[in-house]
Design a protein around this motif. Sequence first.
Motif, short mmCIF file in Angstrom:
data_model
loop_
_atom_site.label_atom_id
_atom_site.label_comp_id
_atom_site.label_asym_id
_atom_site.label_seq_id
_atom_site.Cartn_x
_atom_site.Cartn_y
_atom_site.Cartn_z
N THR A 115 -7.90 -3.13 11.59
CA THR A 115 -8.91 -2.31 10.66
C THR A 115 -8.65 -1.37 9.21
O THR A 115 -9.90 -1.74 8.51
CB THR A 115 -9.52 -1.12 11.94
N LEU A 116 -7.52 -1.35 8.77
CA LEU A 116 -7.29 -0.93 7.56
C LEU A 116 -7.09 -1.67 7.03
O LEU A 116 -6.69 -2.21 6.68
CB LEU A 116 -5.91 0.36 8.01
N ALA A 117 -7.89 -0.82 5.65
CA ALA A 117 -7.87 -2.13 4.21
C ALA A 117 -5.77 -1.70 4.34
O ALA A 117 -4.47 -0.65 5.02
CB ALA A 117 -7.56 -1.09 3.24
N PRO A 118 -5.46 -3.12 3.48
CA PRO A 118 -3.73 -3.05 3.34
C PRO A 118 -2.86 -1.71 2.53
O PRO A 118 -2.19 -1.17 2.83
CB PRO A 118 -3.69 -3.62 2.23
N ALA A 119 -3.60 -1.11 1.58
CA ALA A 119 -2.61 0.80 1.20
C ALA A 119 -2.82 1.57 1.83
O ALA A 119 -2.10 2.12 2.10
CB ALA A 119 -3.72 0.85 -0.38
N GLU A 120 -4.41 1.56 2.91
CA GLU A 120 -4.37 2.85 4.18
C GLU A 120 -3.21 2.39 4.82
O GLU A 120 -2.21 3.35 5.24
CB GLU A 120 -5.25 2.65 4.37
N ARG A 121 -2.66 0.85 5.35
CA ARG A 121 -2.03 1.01 6.36
C ARG A 121 -0.60 0.78 6.00
O ARG A 121 0.44 1.47 6.59
CB ARG A 121 -2.36 -0.72 6.72
N GLY A 138 3.51 6.65 -3.21
CA GLY A 138 2.51 6.42 -4.19
C GLY A 138 2.58 5.40 -5.09
O GLY A 138 2.49 4.86 -6.25
N MET A 139 4.02 5.36 -5.58
CA MET A 139 5.10 4.19 -6.60
C MET A 139 4.96 3.11 -5.71
O MET A 139 5.01 2.18 -6.34
CB MET A 139 6.39 4.71 -6.24
N VAL A 140 4.83 3.42 -4.30
CA VAL A 140 4.60 1.40 -3.06
C VAL A 140 3.30 1.05 -3.50
O VAL A 140 2.77 0.03 -4.51
CB VAL A 140 5.01 2.04 -1.91
N ILE A 141 2.27 1.85 -3.65
CA ILE A 141 1.34 1.00 -3.53
C ILE A 141 -0.29 1.73 -4.92
O ILE A 141 -0.63 1.38 -4.91
CB ILE A 141 -0.01 1.80 -2.58
N GLY A 142 1.39 1.76 -5.99
CA GLY A 142 0.47 2.24 -7.41
C GLY A 142 -0.19 3.34 -7.65
O GLY A 142 -1.06 3.14 -7.74
N ARG A 143 -0.71 4.25 -6.14
CA ARG A 143 -1.72 5.52 -6.30
C ARG A 143 -0.53 7.31 -6.39
O ARG A 143 0.77 6.84 -6.76
CB ARG A 143 -1.96 5.85 -5.47
N SER A 144 -1.59 7.83 -6.97
CA SER A 144 -0.50 9.00 -7.51
C SER A 144 -0.41 9.73 -5.80
O SER A 144 -0.50 9.34 -4.45
CB SER A 144 -1.99 9.88 -7.75
N PRO A 145 0.42 10.56 -5.52
CA PRO A 145 0.71 11.13 -4.69
C PRO A 145 -0.16 11.67 -3.72
O PRO A 145 -0.14 11.63 -2.45
CB PRO A 145 1.90 11.87 -4.73
N GLU A 276 -8.40 10.43 -8.33
CA GLU A 276 -7.99 8.97 -7.97
C GLU A 276 -8.23 9.43 -6.49
O GLU A 276 -8.10 7.95 -5.65
CB GLU A 276 -6.41 9.61 -8.34
N VAL A 277 -8.56 9.79 -5.82
CA VAL A 277 -8.83 10.86 -4.24
C VAL A 277 -10.14 9.99 -4.02
O VAL A 277 -10.52 9.18 -3.29
CB VAL A 277 -8.74 11.75 -3.51
N HIS A 278 -10.97 9.68 -5.30
CA HIS A 278 -12.71 9.36 -4.84
C HIS A 278 -12.30 8.05 -4.86
O HIS A 278 -13.15 7.13 -4.43
CB HIS A 278 -13.42 9.64 -6.47
N GLN A 279 -11.28 7.56 -6.12
CA GLN A 279 -11.29 6.36 -5.97
C GLN A 279 -11.12 4.96 -4.42
O GLN A 279 -10.76 4.31 -4.59
CB GLN A 279 -10.97 5.64 -7.45
N ALA A 280 -9.71 6.21 -4.19
CA ALA A 280 -9.33 5.56 -3.16
C ALA A 280 -10.50 5.23 -1.64
O ALA A 280 -10.38 4.87 -0.89
CB ALA A 280 -8.31 5.96 -2.66
N MET A 281 -11.23 5.92 -1.76
CA MET A 281 -11.97 6.47 -0.57
C MET A 281 -13.19 5.05 -0.76
O MET A 281 -13.42 4.40 -1.95
CB MET A 281 -12.88 7.83 -0.84
N ASP A 282 -14.04 5.03 -0.03
CA ASP A 282 -14.96 3.65 0.32
C ASP A 282 -16.53 5.18 0.26
O ASP A 282 -17.23 5.55 1.35
CB ASP A 282 -15.50 3.37 1.40
#
Length: 286
Positions: A115-121, A138-145, A276-282
């Motif tokens: 049920t998780l999004a790919p980056a969440e998983r 963060g480097m793996v998924i292209g996001r900040s720590p 960046e956290v906001h962007q990762a949210m739904d």
Amino acid sequence: MDQSSVLVERFEENRAQLRAVAFRMLGSLSEADDAVQESWLRLNRSDRTEVENLGGWLKTVVARVCLDMLRARKSRREDSLDSRTSEVKAGGADPEEEALLADSVGTALLVVLETLAPAERVAFVLHDMFDVPFEEIGMVIGRSPMAARQLASRARRRVKGAEEPPEADLTLQRNIVAAFMAASRAGDFEGLLAVLDPDVVVRADRLAVSFGAAPEVRGAAEVAGTFLGRAQAARPALVDGVAGLAWVVDGRPRVVFELTFVNGRIATIDLLADNEVHQAMDLVVE
């Protein structure tokens, strides 16, 4: 022993863990083997003189391969969970190893992970199951720590929520949030106490602290005092499908109030100001 043989030997030393990482991310033994094989191909194409920690490097590569596979799977919307988990029961070249691998995860957890999004998983598996630091995730998924931490936290809540009876439906959550907002704006101390769990905790990220929020506040009375006469500009929001709040400025969320609920009361409030956290949210501001 030549360098090629040494490399093969070192790769084989890491194969079992790489397969375990890939299986937890993909929920498929055959896909896990494909991901491990791809990591071997990438290792052969790389400049190995720059690889100081082969195990860590391979884990990162496998994680990136798995992330790509999860995203491709999501876009195709193919391969049901039943077809993938059936591989576990069917066995393979080493049935004992596969059985141990499957038992270490469990079908119930695989169902939740689906049920998780790919980056969440990926963030959840790497951090919670293999203790990989958020800087590397963060480097793996292209996001900040910070964003990686948020993704793992959100995944963790979903996993935990699937293991426990759900707390309050969305309508009740919204009613609690509305009562919280009304009491806060009116300066109604008793009204705030009525919707706060006795052990409620408020946490603020570093950016929210720079806006004037306390890093952490504990206890219903202290939290009620913090919000007394506040929340004037807050708006109801859905944060990853859970009722919450957002302080919106010029049409953009400045601070998101991420809430959890226990027994019909607010148990935690996370003040998140990192964009960046906001962007990762739904996030849906109502």
